[in-house]
Write a protein that holds these residues in place. Structure first.
Motif, mmCIF file in Angstrom:
data_model
loop_
_atom_site.group_PDB
_atom_site.id
_atom_site.type_symbol
_atom_site.label_atom_id
_atom_site.label_comp_id
_atom_site.label_asym_id
_atom_site.label_seq_id
_atom_site.Cartn_x
_atom_site.Cartn_y
_atom_site.Cartn_z
ATOM 1 N N LEU A 159 0.828 -1.200 0.000
ATOM 2 C CA LEU A 159 0.000 0.000 0.000
ATOM 3 C C LEU A 159 0.866 1.256 0.000
ATOM 4 N N PRO A 160 0.407 2.332 -0.655
ATOM 5 C CA PRO A 160 1.175 3.589 -0.643
ATOM 6 C C PRO A 160 1.384 4.098 0.777
ATOM 7 N N GLY A 161 2.614 4.516 1.071
ATOM 8 C CA GLY A 161 2.926 5.060 2.385
ATOM 9 C C GLY A 161 3.229 4.017 3.435
ATOM 10 N N GLN A 162 3.085 2.739 3.089
ATOM 11 C CA GLN A 162 3.397 1.677 4.043
ATOM 12 C C GLN A 162 4.691 0.981 3.624
ATOM 13 N N ALA A 163 4.964 -0.174 4.178
ATOM 14 C CA ALA A 163 6.232 -0.863 3.936
ATOM 15 C C ALA A 163 6.389 -1.236 2.464
ATOM 16 N N THR A 164 7.631 -1.283 2.017
ATOM 17 C CA THR A 164 7.976 -1.616 0.640
ATOM 18 C C THR A 164 8.906 -2.834 0.643
ATOM 19 N N PRO A 165 9.190 -3.414 -0.529
ATOM 20 C CA PRO A 165 10.149 -4.527 -0.568
ATOM 21 C C PRO A 165 11.541 -4.157 -0.078
ATOM 22 N N ASP A 166 11.842 -2.844 -0.005
ATOM 23 C CA ASP A 166 13.138 -2.426 0.528
ATOM 24 C C ASP A 166 13.168 -2.478 2.056
ATOM 25 N N ASP A 167 12.006 -2.413 2.697
ATOM 26 C CA ASP A 167 11.967 -2.460 4.159
ATOM 27 C C ASP A 167 12.204 -3.877 4.680
ATOM 28 N N ALA A 168 11.729 -4.863 3.956
ATOM 29 C CA ALA A 168 11.972 -6.272 4.289
ATOM 30 C C ALA A 168 11.597 -7.092 3.065
ATOM 31 N N PRO A 169 12.272 -8.229 2.830
ATOM 32 C CA PRO A 169 11.928 -9.071 1.675
ATOM 33 C C PRO A 169 10.496 -9.595 1.773
ATOM 34 N N ALA A 170 9.926 -9.965 0.622
ATOM 35 C CA ALA A 170 8.560 -10.476 0.592
ATOM 36 C C ALA A 170 8.413 -11.720 1.456
ATOM 37 N N ILE A 171 9.457 -12.535 1.522
ATOM 38 C CA ILE A 171 9.355 -13.773 2.299
ATOM 39 C C ILE A 171 9.199 -13.493 3.792
ATOM 40 N N VAL A 172 9.674 -12.340 4.261
ATOM 41 C CA VAL A 172 9.485 -11.984 5.667
ATOM 42 C C VAL A 172 8.014 -11.717 5.945
ATOM 43 N N TYR A 173 7.369 -10.983 5.036
ATOM 44 C CA TYR A 173 5.961 -10.662 5.240
ATOM 45 C C TYR A 173 5.040 -11.831 4.878
ATOM 46 N N ALA A 174 5.506 -12.762 4.053
ATOM 47 C CA ALA A 174 4.675 -13.900 3.648
ATOM 48 C C ALA A 174 4.788 -15.070 4.612
ATOM 49 N N THR A 175 5.572 -14.940 5.654
ATOM 50 C CA THR A 175 5.691 -15.957 6.698
ATOM 51 C C THR A 175 5.545 -15.290 8.047
ATOM 52 N N GLY A 176 5.241 -16.085 9.058
ATOM 53 C CA GLY A 176 5.091 -15.497 10.382
ATOM 54 C C GLY A 176 4.873 -16.557 11.441
ATOM 55 N N ARG A 177 4.744 -16.083 12.669
ATOM 56 C CA ARG A 177 4.427 -16.973 13.781
ATOM 57 C C ARG A 177 3.136 -16.470 14.419
ATOM 58 N N GLU A 178 2.195 -17.406 14.583
ATOM 59 C CA GLU A 178 0.866 -17.066 15.101
ATOM 60 C C GLU A 178 0.678 -17.645 16.490
ATOM 61 N N LYS A 187 -8.750 -5.459 24.703
ATOM 62 C CA LYS A 187 -10.083 -4.941 24.391
ATOM 63 C C LYS A 187 -10.927 -5.957 23.626
ATOM 64 N N LYS A 188 -10.227 -6.827 22.843
ATOM 65 C CA LYS A 188 -10.982 -7.753 21.995
ATOM 66 C C LYS A 188 -10.134 -8.988 21.738
ATOM 67 N N ILE A 189 -10.503 -10.105 22.330
ATOM 68 C CA ILE A 189 -9.746 -11.342 22.181
ATOM 69 C C ILE A 189 -10.518 -12.262 21.244
ATOM 70 N N THR A 190 -9.954 -12.484 20.067
ATOM 71 C CA THR A 190 -10.621 -13.300 19.055
ATOM 72 C C THR A 190 -9.612 -14.247 18.425
ATOM 73 N N THR A 191 -10.053 -14.986 17.420
ATOM 74 C CA THR A 191 -9.184 -15.835 16.628
ATOM 75 C C THR A 191 -9.118 -15.268 15.222
ATOM 76 N N PRO A 192 -7.927 -15.026 14.668
ATOM 77 C CA PRO A 192 -6.594 -15.243 15.250
ATOM 78 C C PRO A 192 -6.267 -14.227 16.329
ATOM 79 N N ALA A 193 -5.368 -14.621 17.236
ATOM 80 C CA ALA A 193 -5.081 -13.789 18.407
ATOM 81 C C ALA A 193 -3.952 -12.810 18.157
ATOM 82 N N ALA A 194 -2.839 -13.277 17.556
ATOM 83 C CA ALA A 194 -1.685 -12.400 17.352
ATOM 84 C C ALA A 194 -0.757 -13.032 16.325
ATOM 85 N N ILE A 195 0.027 -12.187 15.674
ATOM 86 C CA ILE A 195 0.992 -12.666 14.687
ATOM 87 C C ILE A 195 2.170 -11.696 14.657
ATOM 88 N N LEU A 196 3.345 -12.219 14.358
ATOM 89 C CA LEU A 196 4.526 -11.378 14.112
ATOM 90 C C LEU A 196 5.287 -12.002 12.946
#
Length: 877
Positions: free
Chosen positions: A268-287, A384-393
């Motif tokens: 999205l405009p004004g948000q993170a770009t491929p220069d901020d982190a590789p696509a594989i960083v954003y396409a993977t995570g821990r939930e 304030k609001k505990i739902t599923t999914p709970a958290a991701i990084l």
């Protein structure tokens, strides 16, 4: 308990995604891209990059005390092909030496230093001990491979993100304690300007710590829930490690799983770009896993070893690749303890206006880490609001803020013999022309000296006859000479013919005053720099109250060897203040540069800084009335106006803040600290392009975005001071509720609602008249305009503050009353106010006449043309 779910299918997909990302990792093309294979005589391919030999002429290397060494095949056999190529050679230094890089794109640069110790003949690199510094910061202080775990088997890469404002970057290696220094490879690579301070940057920053303008050292870079990422798969050639070694089981035994995304990321405009982190960083995570026993208190947690009590920039990378619909995932993040909130109630879909799977990052500055040397990061659901999914990084970066530069050592490289020979040929070919020019120049100099002597005999009636004015243009700077330790000792001399200049040894006993003070005299004046005499401390060093032998009371500012500021600020301060004189500027009395010291002497200003009087604590903070605050702000504005208009080029202060506005015995404001000042643009130019400098909270956002410096940058900083004077609180205070943390945002919010009276310091609230407050708030808001072009000039600011004072003094006067030139006479202060003395100013001699300068008059700073413009446009202002 950390739990892995569906690891094999996920990792299989990650391998494919990693391969695809390699083809996307070349989007950014750096202007400066130095890849140096140190000690190698041939160019070395490393992955998809080519490291060139350090003797190829790409960089300049100081050569007298260096040796090229090469590892045996067995020494690098366990490193893998890529690392073996990088670490098979090294450059060894037995004396302070440096690499010099020409910078074509000033701004942020990655500087990476690669180390791998091995034995080569008489050199055992594992016994090395050394420091590394640039001109502006110490990067490594006391690097010792022997002290590192697995030093003999694991290479080390130390990565720094520096704001390089010079046209040459010098990286100096200094052996310590008679040992040696070495380096295997060096990278100096420019990066996008908004890599730090862009996107959705920090909302919880410690006061005076601005990562956008400070040196950073990468400590950890983690692809959370994903595979390791090599340099070839990152557009900026960074390396990302896996997160499993840092995962810890919390007291609530939270369960997590690795997740991956096989769709297209939505940048999205004004948000993170491929220069901020590789696509594989954003396409993977821990939930964080939800289960039947989940009570909302479980959190994912990681723990890292860090330096005790250091400051860190922590960057969280998020991408909602787990939600099925917007508005479900809401998270909190904590740093250092599970109760120390860094991010509260983060709703990614709200930021993306309902879009999911868009890359996003958030910065947080930890002002002081735990003394335990451990730094923990927690991610959990919003309370304030505990739902599923709970958290991701998805990713995490931890960078140490090098808040103190340490003792910087710079070894300027000497030209090579080949260059000297080429230079001799060129000089020989133009010898005749040079001789002609030299003769002509000598004649011009003789004529000019004769004219100057005549001017000294007959002072001009149009120029102030102050002791410092003859130094303008006559202060000279000797080349810095390395000391025994390799440090550079800047020296300054003053023309012996200049009044107050340094005198020859034969006339040392002369009564002629000298502005170059001996170090022994300052030791005596400060009782050998007694800590009991310290009256302040800043980025340059401590300030001592001192009394000279003739009884003159002065302020002595002594450079701290560990400070981030140094010779450049010292020189700038002398150059600027030696040619400037105004009752609203702190007067420079002299300096000392003996024994590698850098000391400045100023007039003593009795009542300290405006900041300390507003909210410095104690009874002193209660003494400034609304009228006194107005007068202090107006005086500071006049001083800045003088800087902007007194010379052919404006002088831009670049560090306007309440702690740099001092108050003398009569509470007259004086602008101080010119270490960051810079000459402004020529008359036919609009700006000066330069790296961003200043203090966090006061820096012009337009300057940060464009790196275009103008006098309007000072206007913005002064607008912040206006709000400080009104509200008597720090510019950034993380202890306050979120809407109140940033004074500028808070003040503009209430000004926009025309309810500024709600945030006025309660100690003066009852004395501020509504008409004066409206004009004052309007003036501050215009100074704080986001675009420099929308801000007033300092001349207009001076006029507005005088008008505010008039509105405050005259009962019933309102902005609407100013409708014609009939008010000019009423708004002009009486003659006795215009002619009053500096009041309490101590300059060391007491023989100058205040008011002798045309611009020294308080009320001639604003031209009649400016006043007229204000009169006829007052409603529109």
């Amino acid at each position: 308990m950390v739990k892995m779910i569906k690891v094999r299918p996920v990792l299989g997909f990650l391998v494919i995604l990693s391969i695809l990302c390699i083809g996307l990792a070349a989007a950014y093309t750096p202007v400066d891209n130095y890849l140096i294979s140190c000690g190698s005589s041939v160019d070395t391919p490393v992955g998809r990059r080519l490291f060139v030999a350090d003797n190829s002429g790409t960089v300049v290397l100081t050569s007298p005390e260096t040796t090229a060494v090469k590892a045996s095949p067995s020494a690098v056999s366990g490193l893998g092909d890529t690392d073996a190529a990088m670490y098979q050679s090294a450059r060894v230094f037995t004396a302070p030496s440096s690499y010099s890089f020409r910078i074509r794109d000033p701004g942020r640069h990655f500087v990476r230093l690669h180390f791998f110790p091995f034995v080569y003949r008489g050199y055992d690199l594992a016994t090395a001990s050394f420091k590394v510094s640039t001109q502006d910061a110490v990067l490594i202080d006391g690097f010792s491979p022997a002290a590192r775990a697995n030093a003999s088997t694991a290479p080390a890469c130390e990565e720094f993100l520096l704001d390089v404002a010079r046209d040459t970057l010098v990286v100096t290696f200094v052996p310590l304690a008679g040992r040696l220094a070495f380096v295997n490879a060096v990278e100096v690579v420019s990066v996008p300007d908004n890599l730090v301070g862009g996107a959705d940057s920090s909302q919880s920053i410690g006061q005076q710590l601005n990562p956008a303008v400070m040196p950073l050292q990468t400590v950890y870079r983690v692809n959370v829930g994903g595979p390791a990422v090599g340099a070839d798969s990152d557009t900026l050639w960074r390396e990302w490690t896996i997160d499993q070694p840092f995962l810890i089981a919390t007291v609530t035994t939270a369960e997590t799983k690795m997740v991956a995304y096989n769709g297209t990321l939505n940048y999205l405009p004004g948000q993170a770009t491929p220069d901020d982190a590789p696509a594989i960083v954003y396409a993977t995570g821990r939930e964080l896993i939800m289960n039947d026993s989940f009570d909302g208190m479980k959190q994912m947690a990681w723990q890292f070893d860090v330096d005790r009590s250091a400051s860190y920039l922590i960057r969280f990378h998020f991408c909602d690749i787990v939600s099925k619909a917007p508005g479900v995932l809401r998270m909190n993040a904590y740093v250092d303890s599970s109760s120390s909130s860094a991010i509260t109630d983060l709703d990614l879909s709200a930021i993306g206006n309902g879009v999911l799977a868009f890359p996003y990052y958030r910065d947080y500055v930890l002002v002081t880490s735990s003394t335990s040397g451990k730094l923990a990061v927690y991610i959990g659901p919003s309370s304030k609001k505990i739902t599923t999914p709970a958290a991701i990084l998805n990713g995490l970066e931890i960078m140490r803020i090098l808040a103190s530069a340490g003792s910087v050592v710079v070894v300027e490289p000497a030209a090579t013999e080949t260059k000297k020979k080429n230079l001799a040929v060129v000089l020989g070919s133009v010898c005749g022309a040079f001789a002609f020019v030299s003769i002509a120049a000598a004649l011009v100099i003789l004529l000019r000296k004769k004219e100057e002597k005549e001017e000294l005999r007959t002072p001009s009636t149009n120029q102030p006859s102050t002791a410092w004015m003859p130094l303008l243009g006559r202060i000279s700077f000797r080349s810095a000479t390395p000391s025994a330790t390799g440090s550079m000792s800047p020296s300054f001399t003053v023309d012996a013919n200049t009044p107050g200049g340094a005198t020859p040894a034969s006339t040392a006993a002369s009564s002629s005053r000298s502005y170059r003070f001996p170090f022994a005299a300052l030791q005596d004046a400060t009782r050998n720099f007694d800590e009991a005499l310290v009256i302040g401390e800043g980025g340059f060093g401590k300030v001592y109250a001192a009394v000279l032998q003739d009884g003159t009371k002065v302020a002595v500012k002594r450079a701290n060897p560990e400070s981030r500021q140094g010779a450049r600020e010292f020189r700038t301060e002398i150059e600027m203040l030696s040619g400037l004189r105004h009752r609203h500027l702190v007067s420079l009395i002299g300096y000392c540069d003996e024994q590698e010291e850098m000391i400045l002497l100023y007039e003593y200003v009795e009542h300290g800084s405006l900041r300390s009087r507003l909210y410095g604590g104690g009874a002193a903070a209660q003494e400034l009335s609304w009228a006194q605050r107005l007068e202090a702000c107006a005086g500071a504005a006049r001083g800045l106006l003088y800087l902007h208009t007194a010379a052919a080029k404006p002088v831009i202060h670049r560090d306007v803040k309440s702690s740099n506005i001092l108050l003398d015995a009569g509470l007259t404001a004086k602008v101080a600290d010119f270490g960051l000042s810079k000459a402004g643009p020529d008359i036919d130019e609009t700006h000066v392009s330069t790296a961003v400098k200043g203090s966090f909270g006061y820096v012009d956002p337009d300057y940060v975005r464009t790196r275009k410096l103008t006098a309007k940058s000072d206007v913005y900083s002064f607008g912040v001071v206006l709000l400080e004077a009104l509200c008597a609180r720090p510019v950034v205070d993380p202890r306050l509720p979120k809407p109140m943390v940033n004074l500028v945002e808070w003040g503009l919010h209430w000004q926009g609602r025309d309810e500024l009276e709600k945030i006025v310091d309660r100690r003066i609230a009852g004395t501020v008249r509504s008409a004066a407050l409206r004009k004052y708030g309007e003036t501050a808001a215009r100074c704080l305009a986001d675009r420099a072009a929308d801000r007033p000039s300092m001349e207009d600011v001076v006029w507005n503050l005088q008008f505010v004072a008039r509105l405050q003094e005259v009962d019933g006067l309102d902005v609407s009353d100013v409708s014609s030139l009939n008010m000019v006479h009423q708004l002009t202060p009486p003659s006795h106010a215009r002619q009053r003395s500096a009041g309490g100013s101590v300059t060391g001699g007491g023989d100058e006449e205040e008011g002798s300068s045309v611009l020294d008059d308080d009320y001639t700073d604003a031209s009649m043309r400016g006043i007229f413009w204000q009169m006829v446009n007052v409603r529109g202002r």
